[in-house]
Scaffold this motif. Sequence first.
Motif, mmCIF file in Angstrom:
data_model
loop_
_atom_site.group_PDB
_atom_site.id
_atom_site.type_symbol
_atom_site.label_atom_id
_atom_site.label_comp_id
_atom_site.label_asym_id
_atom_site.label_seq_id
_atom_site.Cartn_x
_atom_site.Cartn_y
_atom_site.Cartn_z
ATOM 1 N N MET A 38 -41.213 13.315 -9.955
ATOM 2 C CA MET A 38 -40.435 13.347 -8.668
ATOM 3 C C MET A 38 -38.998 13.032 -9.101
ATOM 4 N N SER A 300 -42.715 16.289 -6.518
ATOM 5 C CA SER A 300 -42.470 14.984 -4.804
ATOM 6 C C SER A 300 -41.471 15.428 -5.029
ATOM 7 N N PRO A 341 -44.917 9.038 -1.759
ATOM 8 C CA PRO A 341 -43.130 8.922 -1.986
ATOM 9 C C PRO A 341 -42.970 8.799 -0.380
#
Length: 433
Positions: A38, A300, A341
């Motif tokens: 992420m 993400s 997220p």
Amino acid sequence: MTNLVFILADDLGYADLGCYGGRVPISPRLDKLAAEGMRFNNAYSNSPVCSPTRFALITGRYQYRLRGAAEEPMTGRFRGSTEVGLPPSHPTLPSLLQGAGYRTALVGKWHLGYPPHFGPLMSGYESHLGPLSGGVSYFSHVDRAGKHDLMNNGEEIHRDGAYMTDLLSDEAVKVIEQRAADKQPFLLSLHYTAPHWPWETRAQGGANPQTDADIRHLDGGSIHTYHQMIRELDEGIGRVVDALDAGGLGEDTLIVFTSDNGGERFSDNWPLVGGKMDLTEGGIRVPCIVRWPRVVPAGSVSEQHVITMDWTRTMLEAAGVAPHADYPLDGASMMDVLARPEADFARELFWRMKHEDQRALRDGNWKYLAIGPNEYLFDLSKDERERANQAKREPERLARMRARHAEWNASMGPIPAEARSENVYTLVDMPAR
């Protein structure tokens, strides 16, 4: 139990990495880390300078709660100080984890006060290899005072000629291999000195006496040298990730990578303005990448507002370790955001800086910024460059955010009159209100 690796770069700019729009391909391993995990677009450091951010990280609290975090304990005048440093009595991320059975190691920069009153082994780390001060030569390992500064578990060691970035990467890989062999959960704090000055790359091959005489290297360096320093940092981080995967630890190791503050003179902060020492976005917004394959969806991106001290609470929660009841954390947990997220949440983030009397508050899309008597109000969703001051158009919002910052600031206690930073930079030119 989840293993924890926190990797901290030093003075890395917001857009230096390819995954943040960098214009030069210098970070393939960090870009890969982002693709496997992420990337946070709204990540912040607790301070626009190094040492205060590190106080916030190790304690999980606003650094302003500690006297030592009011200034940077870099040079000889702080050696032997009983005030400017992290009190060993204060609970820390490593001490709390150590109490729960974790092995703990700091590889790299400490910058939280000097022995005999302060040091990594007094604050929860069972081992440490690296410098104690803020900036050292990459080959001779001397600091700004000309003092040799490379320590191994409290003892001075000499590895003259070893390039600091590689030395730290080698040690981090060694720690991971040891933990993979003994199968004990661990916290590895890997705090690089790169790409902080002086501007030296591996190819230099040895110490430069001129650089050692002026560690800040104000008349040296170049964008090309800086880029190569990031390449070598990136290579080292790649080796660390490879060691985790090779040891069968990658799936359940939470890796967090970020910077201690915004970029310095050769950094790319686009589209932000300002840099280190400033509470403009370029001084406090930083890259932040998280990989945790068991939890974090690959590729993400999060818009969540996150600040350095949040990772302390997050790592404690990931390890199932409670904070100390007498030292409540100021940081928020990112556990839900890491798994989803889109699960972002509203929160306020505060800063203050004695340099130029700077104050800042981010609340949602809006940012209040004060530099001396001048006040600014920016809608960062439309104006990341902080060029369109909305103070006159939004007087009620300005007054509300000013009052909120004053309320928070009063809860932190005053900055000592004698506190000052060891660094001197020029604040970004901002128009008067």
